[in-house]
Scaffold this motif. Structure first.
Motif, PDB file in Angstrom:
ATOM      1  N   ASP A 230       0.879  -1.177   0.000  1.00  0.00           N
ATOM      2  CA  ASP A 230       0.000   0.000   0.000  1.00  0.00           C
ATOM      3  C   ASP A 230       0.906   1.214   0.000  1.00  0.00           C
ATOM      4  O   ASP A 230       1.956   1.211   0.640  1.00  0.00           O
ATOM      5  CB  ASP A 230      -0.852   0.079   1.260  1.00  0.00           C
ATOM      6  CG  ASP A 230      -2.124  -0.730   1.179  1.00  0.00           C
ATOM      7  OD1 ASP A 230      -2.822  -0.767   2.200  1.00  0.00           O
ATOM      8  OD2 ASP A 230      -2.408  -1.318   0.137  1.00  0.00           O
ATOM      9  N   PHE A 231       0.461   2.275  -0.664  1.00  0.00           N
ATOM     10  CA  PHE A 231       1.216   3.529  -0.690  1.00  0.00           C
ATOM     11  C   PHE A 231       0.173   4.626  -0.554  1.00  0.00           C
ATOM     12  O   PHE A 231      -0.616   4.842  -1.466  1.00  0.00           O
ATOM     13  CB  PHE A 231       1.963   3.627  -2.014  1.00  0.00           C
ATOM     14  CG  PHE A 231       3.076   4.633  -2.056  1.00  0.00           C
ATOM     15  CD1 PHE A 231       3.702   5.103  -0.923  1.00  0.00           C
ATOM     16  CD2 PHE A 231       3.524   5.085  -3.279  1.00  0.00           C
ATOM     17  CE1 PHE A 231       4.750   6.004  -0.994  1.00  0.00           C
ATOM     18  CE2 PHE A 231       4.564   5.990  -3.372  1.00  0.00           C
ATOM     19  CZ  PHE A 231       5.175   6.450  -2.229  1.00  0.00           C
ATOM     20  N   SER A 232       0.125   5.283   0.587  1.00  0.00           N
ATOM     21  CA  SER A 232      -0.965   6.204   0.872  1.00  0.00           C
ATOM     22  C   SER A 232      -0.460   7.500   1.498  1.00  0.00           C
ATOM     23  O   SER A 232       0.317   7.473   2.437  1.00  0.00           O
ATOM     24  CB  SER A 232      -1.953   5.569   1.848  1.00  0.00           C
ATOM     25  OG  SER A 232      -2.427   4.352   1.351  1.00  0.00           O
ATOM     26  N   PRO A 233      -0.941   8.638   0.999  1.00  0.00           N
ATOM     27  CA  PRO A 233      -0.580   9.923   1.605  1.00  0.00           C
ATOM     28  C   PRO A 233      -1.335  10.115   2.919  1.00  0.00           C
ATOM     29  O   PRO A 233      -2.444   9.623   3.085  1.00  0.00           O
ATOM     30  CB  PRO A 233      -1.027  10.949   0.574  1.00  0.00           C
ATOM     31  CG  PRO A 233      -2.107  10.264  -0.188  1.00  0.00           C
ATOM     32  CD  PRO A 233      -1.786   8.800  -0.168  1.00  0.00           C
ATOM     33  N   THR A 234      -0.711  10.836   3.835  1.00  0.00           N
ATOM     34  CA  THR A 234      -1.394  11.179   5.078  1.00  0.00           C
ATOM     35  C   THR A 234      -1.825  12.641   5.071  1.00  0.00           C
ATOM     36  O   THR A 234      -2.423  13.107   6.022  1.00  0.00           O
ATOM     37  CB  THR A 234      -0.497  10.914   6.303  1.00  0.00           C
ATOM     38  OG1 THR A 234       0.718  11.652   6.152  1.00  0.00           O
ATOM     39  CG2 THR A 234      -0.197   9.437   6.447  1.00  0.00           C
ATOM     40  N   SER A 235      -1.479  13.359   4.025  1.00  0.00           N
ATOM     41  CA  SER A 235      -1.920  14.748   3.880  1.00  0.00           C
ATOM     42  C   SER A 235      -2.042  15.062   2.395  1.00  0.00           C
ATOM     43  O   SER A 235      -1.629  14.281   1.555  1.00  0.00           O
ATOM     44  CB  SER A 235      -0.923  15.707   4.547  1.00  0.00           C
ATOM     45  OG  SER A 235       0.311  15.666   3.884  1.00  0.00           O
ATOM     46  N   GLY A 236      -2.620  16.202   2.069  1.00  0.00           N
ATOM     47  CA  GLY A 236      -2.738  16.634   0.687  1.00  0.00           C
ATOM     48  C   GLY A 236      -4.010  16.204  -0.010  1.00  0.00           C
ATOM     49  O   GLY A 236      -4.223  16.542  -1.159  1.00  0.00           O
ATOM     50  N   GLY A 237      -4.852  15.425   0.649  1.00  0.00           N
ATOM     51  CA  GLY A 237      -6.135  15.058   0.081  1.00  0.00           C
ATOM     52  C   GLY A 237      -6.074  14.035  -1.034  1.00  0.00           C
ATOM     53  O   GLY A 237      -7.046  13.845  -1.755  1.00  0.00           O
ATOM     54  N   CYS A 238      -4.951  13.349  -1.225  1.00  0.00           N
ATOM     55  CA  CYS A 238      -4.837  12.338  -2.279  1.00  0.00           C
ATOM     56  C   CYS A 238      -5.257  10.979  -1.754  1.00  0.00           C
ATOM     57  O   CYS A 238      -5.147  10.698  -0.567  1.00  0.00           O
ATOM     58  CB  CYS A 238      -3.387  12.241  -2.762  1.00  0.00           C
ATOM     59  SG  CYS A 238      -2.795  13.725  -3.546  1.00  0.00           S
ATOM     60  N   ARG A 239      -5.739  10.142  -2.667  1.00  0.00           N
ATOM     61  CA  ARG A 239      -6.093   8.773  -2.311  1.00  0.00           C
ATOM     62  C   ARG A 239      -4.868   7.887  -2.427  1.00  0.00           C
ATOM     63  O   ARG A 239      -3.989   8.115  -3.248  1.00  0.00           O
ATOM     64  CB  ARG A 239      -7.163   8.236  -3.255  1.00  0.00           C
ATOM     65  CG  ARG A 239      -8.508   8.848  -3.053  1.00  0.00           C
ATOM     66  CD  ARG A 239      -9.554   8.142  -3.878  1.00  0.00           C
ATOM     67  NE  ARG A 239      -8.993   7.468  -5.038  1.00  0.00           N
ATOM     68  CZ  ARG A 239      -9.579   7.367  -6.198  1.00  0.00           C
ATOM     69  NH1 ARG A 239     -10.751   7.890  -6.381  1.00  0.00           N
ATOM     70  NH2 ARG A 239      -9.014   6.726  -7.188  1.00  0.00           N
ATOM     71  N   GLY A 240      -4.823   6.846  -1.651  1.00  0.00           N
ATOM     72  CA  GLY A 240      -3.736   5.890  -1.714  1.00  0.00           C
ATOM     73  C   GLY A 240      -3.968   4.857  -2.800  1.00  0.00           C
ATOM     74  O   GLY A 240      -5.039   4.789  -3.409  1.00  0.00           O
ATOM     75  N   ILE A 241      -2.953   4.064  -3.052  1.00  0.00           N
ATOM     76  CA  ILE A 241      -3.034   2.982  -4.024  1.00  0.00           C
ATOM     77  C   ILE A 241      -2.512   1.721  -3.354  1.00  0.00           C
ATOM     78  O   ILE A 241      -1.742   1.769  -2.400  1.00  0.00           O
ATOM     79  CB  ILE A 241      -2.209   3.303  -5.297  1.00  0.00           C
ATOM     80  CG1 ILE A 241      -0.792   3.729  -4.926  1.00  0.00           C
ATOM     81  CG2 ILE A 241      -2.902   4.343  -6.127  1.00  0.00           C
ATOM     82  CD1 ILE A 241       0.093   4.046  -6.098  1.00  0.00           C
ATOM     83  N   ARG A 242      -2.938   0.568  -3.876  1.00  0.00           N
ATOM     84  CA  ARG A 242      -2.479  -0.680  -3.292  1.00  0.00           C
ATOM     85  C   ARG A 242      -2.432  -1.779  -4.329  1.00  0.00           C
ATOM     86  O   ARG A 242      -3.173  -1.771  -5.298  1.00  0.00           O
ATOM     87  CB  ARG A 242      -3.329  -1.084  -2.095  1.00  0.00           C
ATOM     88  CG  ARG A 242      -4.725  -1.505  -2.416  1.00  0.00           C
ATOM     89  CD  ARG A 242      -5.566  -1.742  -1.191  1.00  0.00           C
ATOM     90  NE  ARG A 242      -5.104  -2.925  -0.498  1.00  0.00           N
ATOM     91  CZ  ARG A 242      -5.697  -3.429   0.551  1.00  0.00           C
ATOM     92  NH1 ARG A 242      -6.761  -2.859   1.046  1.00  0.00           N
ATOM     93  NH2 ARG A 242      -5.235  -4.500   1.125  1.00  0.00           N
TER      94      ARG A 242
END
Length: 181
Positions: free
Chosen positions: A131-143
């Motif tokens: 999984d690769f997910s941002p914790t800020s910036g309002g972007c969705r993660g990918i997995r």
């Protein structure tokens, strides 16, 4: 700025930043039931037992960067050894990208229009879910959470992973070629 990524089947958690001109922080967490040797260029490498984390800070403007997991590694006290998947020239502290097969988290910071970019790539094959997910910036993660190793065709199987067809066959049929027009 921060982004968060983790290898879903329990491997890597990465925290990453999504603002311009600031450094990014990545938190890598092993959520797998087995030990994973996390690797990053830039960043180095570290052994992570289940549930352990490793934090790395990356400068703004970093291009062509990767984070990946290595499996079944053994290193001596000088940090020299070998990994079944994702090995980087026999070093615990990676200075170059890992050998296929390995699942990649790729990113570039403060690029076009001061934006950050990230993806999960199987261009070097697959060895662990991620999984690769941002914790800020309002972007969705990918997995990429599928058990690709269990579904890997015999021709592409490698110890601990599944190769990309281009890595195995090295033909135009499987390898993307960029040609100057």
């Amino acid at each position: 700025m921060s982004i968060f990524a983790y290898f879903p089947i329990s491997f890597l958690l990465i925290s990453f930043c999504f603002t311009t001109a600031n450094a990014a922080t990545f938190e890598i967490r092993n959520q797998c039931s087995y030990t994973v040797w996390a690797a990053a260029v830039p960043g180095g490498g570290r052994q992570l037992n289940r549930g352990q984390t490793w934090t790395i800070n990356v400068n703004p403007g970093t291009k062509q960067a990767r984070i990946w997991g290595r499996t079944k590694c053994t290193f001596d006290s000088a940090g020299r050894g070998r990994c079944e998947t994702g090995d980087c020239n026999g070093l615990l502290q990676c200075q170059a990208f890992g050998q296929p097969p390995n699942t990649l988290a790729e990113y570039a910071l403060n690029q076009f229009n001061n934006l950050d970019f990230f993806d999960i790539s199987l261009v070097d094959g697959f060895n662990v879910p991620m999984d690769f997910s941002p914790t800020s910036g309002g972007c969705r993660g990918i997995r990429c959470a599928a058990d690709i190793n269990g579904q890997c065709p015999n021709e592409l199987k490698a110890p601990g992973g599944c190769n990309n067809p281009c890595t195995v066959f090295k033909t135009d049929q499987y390898c993307l070629q960029f040609r100057k027009l």
